[in-house]
Structure formats: structure tokens, C-alpha cells
Design a protein around this motif. Structure first.
Motif, mmCIF file in Angstrom:
data_model
loop_
_atom_site.group_PDB
_atom_site.id
_atom_site.type_symbol
_atom_site.label_atom_id
_atom_site.label_comp_id
_atom_site.label_asym_id
_atom_site.label_seq_id
_atom_site.Cartn_x
_atom_site.Cartn_y
_atom_site.Cartn_z
ATOM 1 N N SER A 12 70.915 36.931 30.048
ATOM 2 C CA SER A 12 71.606 35.506 30.196
ATOM 3 C C SER A 12 70.746 34.520 30.222
ATOM 4 N N ALA B 190 70.244 31.495 27.622
ATOM 5 C CA ALA B 190 70.564 30.002 27.733
ATOM 6 C C ALA B 190 69.355 28.922 27.848
ATOM 7 N N SER C 208 68.548 28.076 24.409
ATOM 8 C CA SER C 208 69.747 27.561 23.602
ATOM 9 C C SER C 208 69.497 26.059 24.192
ATOM 10 N N ARG D 169 75.080 30.111 33.265
ATOM 11 C CA ARG D 169 75.930 29.463 32.648
ATOM 12 C C ARG D 169 75.860 29.236 31.153
ATOM 13 N N ASN D 170 76.635 29.069 30.206
ATOM 14 C CA ASN D 170 76.634 29.075 28.789
ATOM 15 C C ASN D 170 76.672 27.391 28.566
ATOM 16 N N ALA E 155 82.095 33.863 22.654
ATOM 17 C CA ALA E 155 81.877 33.963 24.129
ATOM 18 C C ALA E 155 83.372 33.774 24.898
ATOM 19 N N PRO F 47 74.099 38.085 23.995
ATOM 20 C CA PRO F 47 73.608 36.579 24.491
ATOM 21 C C PRO F 47 73.194 35.842 23.356
ATOM 22 N N THR G 11 81.256 32.972 29.394
ATOM 23 C CA THR G 11 80.136 33.657 29.575
ATOM 24 C C THR G 11 79.031 33.429 28.669
ATOM 25 N N PRO G 12 77.702 33.489 29.326
ATOM 26 C CA PRO G 12 76.452 33.214 28.418
ATOM 27 C C PRO G 12 76.218 34.544 28.022
ATOM 28 N N TYR H 255 76.316 34.528 21.559
ATOM 29 C CA TYR H 255 77.097 33.392 22.691
ATOM 30 C C TYR H 255 76.573 32.285 22.582
ATOM 31 N N ASN H 256 75.157 32.080 22.687
ATOM 32 C CA ASN H 256 74.405 30.999 22.826
ATOM 33 C C ASN H 256 73.939 30.246 21.663
#
Length: 452
Positions: free
Chosen positions: A151, A155, A158, A137-138, A380, A177, A145-146, A180-181
Motif C-alpha cells: 500500500s 501510494a 502515485s 491512504r489512497n 478501489a 495496489p 482503500t489503497p 487502485y492507485n
């Protein structure tokens, strides 16, 4: 001592060398983060607490007698679960490999250990580093989405479970990724880090990726792993420069080529406006920002990448896929099937077009220190059935050029937005220098508020 997990690679290693903290204290802080939050984030496949602490004690004993192994001495790092690690499961998050325990380390993992690093554990990957979303999970919002395929690595970095982790990139599996993170994601020049001992997806595209919270930390990780390896046919036989020195030598505002073509057409209005604002900030700080175009061959790049990846995945997985097709997820299954149906002529044509694109894109970047573009079309997505769109990374992966993603701000919805920089082949140090200069100007170090 309770917030040691906030330390980056460079600072943690420095404090260990100076005796201000111990490797055991740092490892305990990270393990506590994992024990507290991984039930929510599901970033890890395997973490052997006792082995981590045993290695940390050994590093402390070495330090106590002045035997510093290298720039990563005593620093725990995560490994995407496709990297071989002697005596520890490497599952690729697939039933096919669920009991596989390699008898040796991947070359890059061995080099990290030689530099003093400690393997913290194996981070979740999408199945065989392909497109089927993982359980991770993000940390910025679990409904989004992460990214993938790295992924778990992204995460974990992060959320402060480790300061650095290895990923990989065949299309966009490190840069996306990272974006997104809200962290840094470096894809070095193809062939700079050995892929021997890394479960392949597409051997002529696969590149070891680096996920950290700063550009400097990414440079340290690259320095530790770069080098020729005769076991890897894609490895480049050339001396390894001092990447940190090259990074630091970029002491003037750079000349940056802003690429709007294609990238702006595919981006949301918010991302377009944000990237223009980033370019303005860099220009106001002294950078010369010019608009850079793309060669005509760019239009074929994404299809070339898809053909190459699917055919080479089919070649690697053929035996297992024929015996156990139901043990493959729907997206990697579709990719393998597409590869099996692709003719040798089509694959050869894709490689010819790929060679031409590489020449053309290198020519397009002449005259600039780095190219700038959005890292992703949007923040994301709020969709756990996807890992997001890799289209902004895959052309650089196809060409084998170095690219780096750095956080550049926040969206109106409270999610990270990132910029991507790409450079000339084998100019990774220069690219890192430009990225660090931009990082300093943007001052966009991010941390997910739900995991303080």
C-alpha cells in the motif's frame, strides 16, 4: 526544478547522466513531497533525509568524474518495509519486528544500489505483507482503500513521492495496489528476482514486485534486479536477457487473448464495459484480439493459493506466533491458525493441483502474446477495513507467471481503472513489450489531482 518529482525513472536517470539535473536536486524534490503530503497519505515508515542527501551527493560526485554506476544512477527508490536494508529498520509493520535492524541488504536491494539507485526510505506495508489493512491512504480518495499489501509503495509512486518502489506479491499485493492507485505494477516470473533478505509470507509464492508510473520504468527496474541467487532456493539459474531490448522488439500489434470467463463474472458492470472498450481500442489500433478460455483446473487455483500461503506463513511464524499471538493482527492471525490446522496431506494435494494448473494455464496461453483481463473486480472500494479482492492476481501468482497491471482509464466516481496482462513464464520481456504497446494506445497516464 520544483517539479522534478514528476520525472520517471528513465527520464530522471538520463537527465542526471547528462548533467541537466543533479541527484541532490531530485532527492530534495522528492523529500519535499514526502514532508508536505505524508502526514495525509501515511505512505512511509522510515525516511532518513540526511542519509538520502549524503548518498545523492556521492552519486553526483561519481557522475562528475564520469563514473556512472548503472541505469539507475542517482535515482531514489522506495522499498516496501519487508526488504532488508543494512543499518535501516525493517519492521514489516509489526510489533514483532519493530526494532529489527538488518546487518545486510536484501540481494535485490544490493543490486539496485549497484545499478546506482539510492534508497529513499521504507514504505508502509500491511502487517507482514498479509491482509490486515495498513494506515496508508489512497491519493485518489482517502475514503477508499489503497489496496495491499504494498500500500505505501503504490501510494508513494502515485503521489509523486518516488518514481519507483519495490513491493511484493503472494496473492495480489502488487497488481491490486497498482490498479487502485493508477500506476504500473509488474509481477515478474517467480524466481527471476531473488527474495533473499525479504521477510517471507509464503516462500513458494512470494515474488518481488515493481511499482512505477510507466512500463519502461518497470523494465529498467527488472533489468537491475534480475538474476540467479544461490541463497534463494526459488531462484532460477538462467541467463538474464536484455529486457529493454526485448520490450522494444515488440514493434507490431500483438495477438491478445481476452479472458472473459471468471473475470467478467466477478466484475462490476462498469469494469466489464470498460475492459470491452479497452479491447476494442487495442483492436482498432491493429491488435488481433481473440477470446481465450480457461482450463478446468482454474477452478481450484484460488483454494490452492490460500492453502499454500497459509501453511507456509504458519511455518515461518510458528515460533513468534506461539510466544506472542496477541501481537498479530486478526487477518494474519487467522491465516496462520488455518495453516497450522491444515494437514500435510491437504498441503501436498494443493501442490499437486498447483503443478497441474501451471501446465494447463501455460497451454491455454499458447498462441497469444499475452492474455488480457480486468485488473480488479471494481475500482478501489470505499472501505478502509479491506485491502480489496486479490482474486484477479492470485492465479498468476500461484502459477508463477509474469503479469503486469497498467492504468486504462477512470471510473464514473473518479477512481482509476486498470487492465491486467499475463504472459508465458520467462517471457517477461515480451510481456513488457505488449504492455508498452497497449500503454501507448491507451494513453492513460494518470495523476491524482489532489497531489498536483
Amino acid at each position: 526544478m520544483s517539479r522534478l518529482y514528476k520525472l520517471g525513472v528513465a527520464e530522471a536517470a538520463r537527465q542526471i547522466r547528462e548533467g541537466r539535473i543533479t541527484s541532490v536536486e531530485l532527492a530534495e524534490s522528492l523529500l519535499e513531497r514526502i514532508e508536505t503530503y505524508d502526514s495525509e497519505l501515511q505512505a512511509w515508515v522510515t525516511v532518513d533525509r540526511e542519509e538520502v542527501l549524503s548518498e545523492a551527493r556521492r552519486r553526483d560526485e561519481e557522475r562528475d568524474v564520469g563514473d556512472i554506476q548503472g541505469p539507475l544512477h542517482g535515482v531514489p527508490v522506495g522499498l516496501k518495509d519487508i526488504f532488508y536494508s543494512e543499518g535501516m529498520k525493517t519492521t514489516a509493520c509489526s510489533p514483532i519486528y519493530e526494532d529489527f535492524v538488518p546487518g545486510y541488504d536484501a540481494i535485490c536491494v544490493a543490486m539496485l544500489k549497484e545499478a546506482g539507485a539510492i534508497v529513499l526510505g521504507k514504505a508502509v506495508t500491511t502487517e507482514f505483507a498479509s491482509g490486515d489493512p495498513s494506515r496508508t491512504r489512497n491519493p485518489w480518495n482517502p475514503a477508499h482503500t489503497p489496496g495491499g499489501s504494498s500500500s505505501g509503495s503504490a501510494a508513494a509512486v502515485s503521489a509523486g513521492m518516488c518514481s519507483a518502489a519495490l513491493g511484493s506479491q503472494t496473492g495480489g499485493s502488487t497488481g491490486r495496489p497498482a490498479a487502485y492507485n493508477g500506476i504500473v505494477g509488474l509481477k515478474p516470473t517467480y524466481g527471476r528476482i531473488s527474495c533473499y533478505g525479504v521477510v517471507p509470507l509464503s516462500w513458494s509464492l512470494d515474488t518481488v514486485g515493481i511499482l512505477t508510473r510507466s512500463v519502461e520504468d518497470a523494465a529498467i527496474m527488472l533489468q537491475a534486479m534480475a538474476g540467479y541467487d544461490r541463497n534463494d532456493p526459488g531462484s532460477h539459474d538462467a541467463p538474464v536477457p536484455d529486457y529493454l531490448a526485448e520490450m522494444r522488439s515488440v514493434d507490431r500489434p500483438p495477438r491478445i487473448g481476452l479472458i472473459r470467463e471468471f473475470f467478467y463474472d466477478q466484475s462490476s458492470p462498469e469494469v466489464r464495459e470498460h475492459t470491452d472498450a479497452v479491447a476494442r481500442r487495442l483492436a482498432e489500433a491493429g491488435a488481433e484480439v481473440i477470446e481465450t478460455g480457461l482450463p478446468d483446473s482454474f477452478g481450484q487455483a484460488h483454494e490452492c493459493q490460500r492453502v499454500t500461503s497459509s501453511v507456509e506463513a504458519a511455518a515461518f511464524h510458528e515460533e513468534n506466533f506461539m510466544a506472542r499471538p496477541d501481537d498479530y493482527g486478526p487477518r494474519i492471525r487467522a491465516s496462520i491458525e488455518a495453516g497450522m490446522e491444515t494437514s500435510a496431506v491437504r498441503y501436498a494435494q494443493a501442490q499437486r493441483m498447483r503443478d497441474g494448473f501451471r501446465t494447463d494455464i501455460v497451454d491455454a496461453l499458447r498462441g497469444v502474446d499475452a492474455a488480457l483481463m480486468p485488473a480488479t473486480p471494481e475500482p478501489a472500494p470505499r472501505d478502509l477495513s479491506t485491502t480489496g479482492d486479490p482474486a484477479f492476481q492470485s492465479p498468476w501468482t500461484l502459477a508463477g507467471l509474469p503479469a503486469i497491471v497498467i492504468p486504462s482509464g477512470m471510473s464514473e466516481s473518479g477512481l482509476p481503472i486498470a487492465a491486467q496482462l499475463a504472459g508465458a513464464p520467462w517471457q517477461d520481456g515480451k510481456l513488457l513489450g505488449v504492455a508498452r504497446w497497449c500503454e501507448d494506445v491507451l494513453e492513460s497516464g494518470l495523476w491524482p489531482p489532489a497531489y498536483p
